[in-house]
Structures are given as C-alpha cells and as structure tokens.
Write a protein that holds these residues in place. Structure first.
Motif, PDB file in Angstrom:
ATOM      1  N   GLU A 189       4.442  10.729 -18.723  1.00 50.54           N
ATOM      2  CA  GLU A 189       3.323  11.125 -17.866  1.00 50.54           C
ATOM      3  C   GLU A 189       3.006  10.013 -16.871  1.00 50.54           C
ATOM      4  O   GLU A 189       2.756  10.261 -15.683  1.00 50.54           O
ATOM      5  CB  GLU A 189       2.111  11.423 -18.740  1.00 50.54           C
ATOM      6  CG  GLU A 189       0.949  12.065 -18.000  1.00 50.54           C
ATOM      7  CD  GLU A 189      -0.213  12.410 -18.915  1.00 50.54           C
ATOM      8  OE1 GLU A 189      -1.186  13.003 -18.417  1.00 50.54           O
ATOM      9  OE2 GLU A 189      -0.161  12.094 -20.127  1.00 50.54           O
ATOM     10  N   LEU A 190       3.031   8.770 -17.342  1.00 50.01           N
ATOM     11  CA  LEU A 190       2.776   7.628 -16.477  1.00 50.01           C
ATOM     12  C   LEU A 190       3.880   7.482 -15.441  1.00 50.01           C
ATOM     13  O   LEU A 190       3.619   7.223 -14.263  1.00 50.01           O
ATOM     14  CB  LEU A 190       2.651   6.372 -17.337  1.00 50.01           C
ATOM     15  CG  LEU A 190       2.289   5.023 -16.711  1.00 50.01           C
ATOM     16  CD1 LEU A 190       3.486   4.283 -16.177  1.00 50.01           C
ATOM     17  CD2 LEU A 190       1.214   5.148 -15.637  1.00 50.01           C
ATOM     18  N   THR A 191       5.132   7.672 -15.859  1.00 51.26           N
ATOM     19  CA  THR A 191       6.271   7.577 -14.944  1.00 51.26           C
ATOM     20  C   THR A 191       6.145   8.600 -13.826  1.00 51.26           C
ATOM     21  O   THR A 191       6.409   8.303 -12.653  1.00 51.26           O
ATOM     22  CB  THR A 191       7.591   7.759 -15.707  1.00 51.26           C
ATOM     23  OG1 THR A 191       7.694   6.740 -16.715  1.00 51.26           O
ATOM     24  CG2 THR A 191       8.787   7.670 -14.778  1.00 51.26           C
ATOM     25  N   ALA A 192       5.729   9.805 -14.176  1.00 56.79           N
ATOM     26  CA  ALA A 192       5.528  10.853 -13.161  1.00 56.79           C
ATOM     27  C   ALA A 192       4.429  10.449 -12.190  1.00 56.79           C
ATOM     28  O   ALA A 192       4.552  10.648 -10.972  1.00 56.79           O
ATOM     29  CB  ALA A 192       5.199  12.175 -13.839  1.00 56.79           C
ATOM     30  N   ALA A 193       3.359   9.852 -12.708  1.00 54.78           N
ATOM     31  CA  ALA A 193       2.250   9.429 -11.843  1.00 54.78           C
ATOM     32  C   ALA A 193       2.672   8.309 -10.903  1.00 54.78           C
ATOM     33  O   ALA A 193       2.315   8.289  -9.726  1.00 54.78           O
ATOM     34  CB  ALA A 193       1.064   8.990 -12.698  1.00 54.78           C
ATOM     35  N   VAL A 194       3.446   7.371 -11.420  1.00 58.76           N
ATOM     36  CA  VAL A 194       3.938   6.266 -10.595  1.00 58.76           C
ATOM     37  C   VAL A 194       4.904   6.777  -9.535  1.00 58.76           C
ATOM     38  O   VAL A 194       4.898   6.325  -8.383  1.00 58.76           O
ATOM     39  CB  VAL A 194       4.606   5.191 -11.476  1.00 58.76           C
ATOM     40  CG1 VAL A 194       5.336   4.148 -10.629  1.00 58.76           C
ATOM     41  CG2 VAL A 194       3.571   4.491 -12.360  1.00 58.76           C
ATOM     42  N   ALA A 195       5.743   7.739  -9.920  1.00 55.97           N
ATOM     43  CA  ALA A 195       6.742   8.267  -8.981  1.00 55.97           C
ATOM     44  C   ALA A 195       6.091   8.909  -7.761  1.00 55.97           C
ATOM     45  O   ALA A 195       6.613   8.797  -6.645  1.00 55.97           O
ATOM     46  CB  ALA A 195       7.644   9.273  -9.692  1.00 55.97           C
ATOM     47  N   VAL A 196       4.956   9.577  -7.950  1.00 53.99           N
ATOM     48  CA  VAL A 196       4.305  10.245  -6.811  1.00 53.99           C
ATOM     49  C   VAL A 196       3.342   9.317  -6.063  1.00 53.99           C
ATOM     50  O   VAL A 196       2.820   9.692  -5.007  1.00 53.99           O
ATOM     51  CB  VAL A 196       3.553  11.524  -7.253  1.00 53.99           C
ATOM     52  CG1 VAL A 196       4.525  12.518  -7.882  1.00 53.99           C
ATOM     53  CG2 VAL A 196       2.409  11.209  -8.204  1.00 53.99           C
ATOM     54  N   ASP A 197       3.133   8.133  -6.600  1.00 53.63           N
ATOM     55  CA  ASP A 197       2.275   7.139  -5.946  1.00 53.63           C
ATOM     56  C   ASP A 197       3.128   6.326  -4.974  1.00 53.63           C
ATOM     57  O   ASP A 197       3.844   5.414  -5.365  1.00 53.63           O
ATOM     58  CB  ASP A 197       1.638   6.231  -7.003  1.00 53.63           C
ATOM     59  CG  ASP A 197       0.795   5.118  -6.400  1.00 53.63           C
ATOM     60  OD1 ASP A 197       0.592   5.110  -5.162  1.00 53.63           O
ATOM     61  OD2 ASP A 197       0.353   4.234  -7.169  1.00 53.63           O
ATOM     62  N   LYS A 198       3.036   6.666  -3.697  1.00 54.24           N
ATOM     63  CA  LYS A 198       3.902   6.044  -2.691  1.00 54.24           C
ATOM     64  C   LYS A 198       3.681   4.544  -2.570  1.00 54.24           C
ATOM     65  O   LYS A 198       4.559   3.826  -2.079  1.00 54.24           O
ATOM     66  CB  LYS A 198       3.683   6.714  -1.333  1.00 54.24           C
ATOM     67  CG  LYS A 198       4.108   8.180  -1.307  1.00 54.24           C
ATOM     68  CD  LYS A 198       3.830   8.806   0.055  1.00 54.24           C
ATOM     69  CE  LYS A 198       4.220  10.278   0.072  1.00 54.24           C
ATOM     70  NZ  LYS A 198       3.953  10.916   1.390  1.00 54.24           N
ATOM     71  N   SER A 199       2.537   4.067  -3.027  1.00 54.52           N
ATOM     72  CA  SER A 199       2.255   2.633  -2.935  1.00 54.52           C
ATOM     73  C   SER A 199       2.792   1.851  -4.128  1.00 54.52           C
ATOM     74  O   SER A 199       2.749   0.617  -4.143  1.00 54.52           O
ATOM     75  CB  SER A 199       0.740   2.401  -2.840  1.00 54.52           C
ATOM     76  OG  SER A 199       0.098   2.734  -4.061  1.00 54.52           O
ATOM     77  N   ALA A 200       3.298   2.562  -5.130  1.00 54.13           N
ATOM     78  CA  ALA A 200       3.722   1.903  -6.370  1.00 54.13           C
ATOM     79  C   ALA A 200       5.099   1.272  -6.212  1.00 54.13           C
ATOM     80  O   ALA A 200       6.119   1.968  -6.180  1.00 54.13           O
ATOM     81  CB  ALA A 200       3.731   2.905  -7.519  1.00 54.13           C
ATOM     82  N   VAL A 201       5.130  -0.041  -6.115  1.00 55.17           N
ATOM     83  CA  VAL A 201       6.383  -0.793  -6.091  1.00 55.17           C
ATOM     84  C   VAL A 201       6.213  -2.013  -6.994  1.00 55.17           C
ATOM     85  O   VAL A 201       5.091  -2.414  -7.320  1.00 55.17           O
ATOM     86  CB  VAL A 201       6.786  -1.244  -4.668  1.00 55.17           C
ATOM     87  CG1 VAL A 201       7.096  -0.044  -3.788  1.00 55.17           C
ATOM     88  CG2 VAL A 201       5.705  -2.099  -4.041  1.00 55.17           C
ATOM     89  N   GLY A 202       7.325  -2.599  -7.370  1.00 55.93           N
ATOM     90  CA  GLY A 202       7.265  -3.764  -8.235  1.00 55.93           C
ATOM     91  C   GLY A 202       6.967  -3.382  -9.677  1.00 55.93           C
ATOM     92  O   GLY A 202       7.311  -2.301 -10.136  1.00 55.93           O
ATOM     93  N   ILE A 203       6.307  -4.281 -10.392  1.00 53.90           N
ATOM     94  CA  ILE A 203       6.046  -4.095 -11.818  1.00 53.90           C
ATOM     95  C   ILE A 203       4.743  -3.335 -12.046  1.00 53.90           C
ATOM     96  O   ILE A 203       3.705  -3.663 -11.480  1.00 53.90           O
ATOM     97  CB  ILE A 203       5.983  -5.457 -12.535  1.00 53.90           C
ATOM     98  CG1 ILE A 203       7.362  -6.127 -12.501  1.00 53.90           C
ATOM     99  CG2 ILE A 203       5.527  -5.296 -13.978  1.00 53.90           C
ATOM    100  CD1 ILE A 203       7.363  -7.557 -13.001  1.00 53.90           C
ATOM    101  N   LYS A 204       4.828  -2.306 -12.894  1.00 54.69           N
ATOM    102  CA  LYS A 204       3.663  -1.543 -13.309  1.00 54.69           C
ATOM    103  C   LYS A 204       3.596  -1.606 -14.838  1.00 54.69           C
ATOM    104  O   LYS A 204       4.539  -1.219 -15.524  1.00 54.69           O
ATOM    105  CB  LYS A 204       3.755  -0.085 -12.845  1.00 54.69           C
ATOM    106  CG  LYS A 204       3.675   0.080 -11.338  1.00 54.69           C
ATOM    107  CD  LYS A 204       2.296  -0.275 -10.832  1.00 54.69           C
ATOM    108  CE  LYS A 204       2.175  -0.196  -9.331  1.00 54.69           C
ATOM    109  NZ  LYS A 204       0.828  -0.614  -8.869  1.00 54.69           N
TER     110      LYS A 204
END
Length: 311
Positions: A189-204
């Motif tokens: 679920e988190l991976t899906a949220a990060v994937a659609v977050d265009k600002s998400a780069v680097g370490i999460k």
C-alpha cells in the motif's frame, strides 16, 4: 490528479501482485506488467482494462524497451539471485534512463541497508550496488522504500522464531531489542502511494510497528488468549559467532545461516529505519501494527502467512 503509467517488473511474484492490486484501486493509474509468463498474472489484474502485460526475460533488452517506453514510474519487484538483483535491475535502469522514465523504485524494502558495508549482510549487497548505479543516471531518479523487516515471514519456519507445536517464541539477545516490522500488504500500500507521488525520490522510510519479542508475546495473549513461552537462544554475540561458524563450515548451505544473518542485523540496531520515518507524509496509509497483523490470522495460519500472500 492526471493519469500515470506505472510499470511493475516481476508482476507475477507475490509482492508484485500485491502492489499491482493496490495501484489498481487508483482510477488514475494505468498499469503495465512485465513477466516471463504473463498467463500467470491473476485474473483480477490481467482482466482490468487499465492493465497491459509484456512478456520477456529479465535480460531481454528487446522486450524491456517497449515495457518501459512511455512509463512515468517503473517498480522492480524482482526477488532472486544476485545476478538478477544487480545485473537484471541495471538492464531495467538503463532502459528507463534511455526512455526518459522519471523514477525507478528499486527492489529494496527490508532493512535500512544504507547503514551496512558490503559483505556484512550479504543478501542486501545487491541493493547497495543498485543504489550506487542509480546515482550515476542523469534522467531516472532512484526511489528506495525501506520498511524494517517484513512481518509475514518472521513467524514462518524460515526464521525459527515461532514454534507452533510448543507455542514458543524463540529469541536472541536480551528480549528488549525492538522488532521493526511492516506487513507485505502495508508495504505494498505504501509502495503504491509512493509510486503516484511525483515528488517522491530518494529514500522513503516507513514502519508498521516496533515491538520487542516480549511485547509481541503479550500481543499474542491479547489476540489469541494464549501467551507463548519465551526461549532465549543466546546473546547477540552468540548469534554472530554461530552464523559465521555455519557459513565457514559450509558456505553452500546458505539457508542454514542466512536467516541468522538477517536476524542479527535486524536486531542489533544497525539497520533500524526509525525514529525518522515518512509515515506522516503518507497519512492515507494506515500503519499495520503487530496486533493488526495477528488479528487477521489464526494461530494455525501464522507459519504460512508468507506463502498465502495475495493468492
């Protein structure tokens, strides 16, 4: 939100399937799947009009290129030998960079391997190599999702922590070392949220829960009405000595010592993802606690939780 095209390499694997199902809950996502045998993709994914499937091997450039072309994000859900995890991902990354794919979610997840030196926890060495490789790319940015350890396999026979026959939780250390964990479903679920977050780069960094083995035993009592016996196997230094001795004795028998290496680096504090996490950034993803995880399963199902994933 504008539509996104997201590709999953390794969509027939357990975790890849679960990420795909989470992404399809978002009507703005068009999904691509890459697999050696697309006929193995479950029907709830393959029959969606927003899904396109691509057939190819991990090292087949001719098949990889059309899979990544036009995608906004590629998620790698490979799991296998070092050659696949390093060279197979490099093939994907090169294709992404050539095609102008903005982001690449590497196959990382378990433990904060960025705090490890090469060779310390050898199954995580490929992740160190891939992260360094992504940093050389000009167009495609790496995304690295770190979630502690996966809860689902922890109580399986692989780790030898939970003995269902004697209802015993075995542990190394003092029993007050935290077990950082996130379930497969929560991580997907988190991976899906990060994937659609265009600002998400680097370490999460994300964490479902953080409990000691003694606290987990108390949670068993709360959920099942049964408090497990606790069996101490030795100190963390004893564990370190044993895992290296087994590796030196027979390095080919990897499954005799690999779980011990994971357990040692999981508990010794070196690979903790907390206290600084990105949980607050993704508030729509509710952290699944150890109590939540156990409540979804019977005692009899716990040793098999990993194998029943997304079937």
């Amino acid at each position: 939100m504008s539509s996104l095209t997201i590709g999953i390499a390794g969509i027939t694997g357990k975790f890849g399937r679960l990420v795909a199902l989470k992404l399809l809950q978002n009507p703005n996502v068009n999904l691509r799947g890459y697999a050696r045998d697309p006929s193995k993709v479950i029907t709830s994914i393959s029959e969606s009009p927003r899904v396109s499937l691509f057939k190819g091997e991990a090292f087949d450039n001719a098949s990889i290129k059309p899979f990544v072309a036009g995608a906004n994000v590629i998620i790698c859900a490979y799991l296998g030998a070092d050659h696949l995890m390093i060279e197979g991902q490099k093939k994907l990354i090169d294709a992404c960079d050539d095609a102008g794919v903005a982001r690449y979610v590497a196959s990382d997840w378990a433990l904060d391997y960025t705090k490890l030196k090469l060779g310390e926890l050898f199954p995580k060495d490929p992740m160190i190599h891939v992260k360094s490789y992504l940093e050389t790319k000009k167009t495609t940015k790496g995304v690295h999702i770190l979630i502690g350890s996966f809860m689902d396999p922890v109580l399986s026979p692989f780790f030898n922590i939970w003995d269902p026959q004697s209802q015993t939780l075995r542990y190394w250390g003092e029993g007050d070392e935290p077990f950082e964990g996130t379930s497969y479903e929560n991580a997907a679920e988190l991976t899906a949220a990060v994937a659609v977050d265009k600002s998400a780069v680097g370490i999460k960094k994300y964490l479902g829960d953080r409990k000691t083995i003694k606290e987990i035993a108390s949670t068993f009592k709360k959920v099942y009405g049964v408090k497990p016996n606790l069996e101490r196997l030795g100190s963390l230094e004893d564990l370190k000595t044993k895992m290296h001795a087994l590796r030196e004795k027979n390095s080919a028998d990897i499954y005799s010592y690999m779980p011990l290496f994971f357990t040692y680096y999981w508990l010794n504090g070196q690979t903790f993802v907390s206290p600084e996490t990105d949980n607050e950034q993704y508030k729509d993803v509710k952290p699944e606690t150890w109590e939540d995880f156990l409540s979804k399963r019977t005692l009899e199902q716990l040793p098999h939780a990993y194998f029943s994933l997304a079937n």
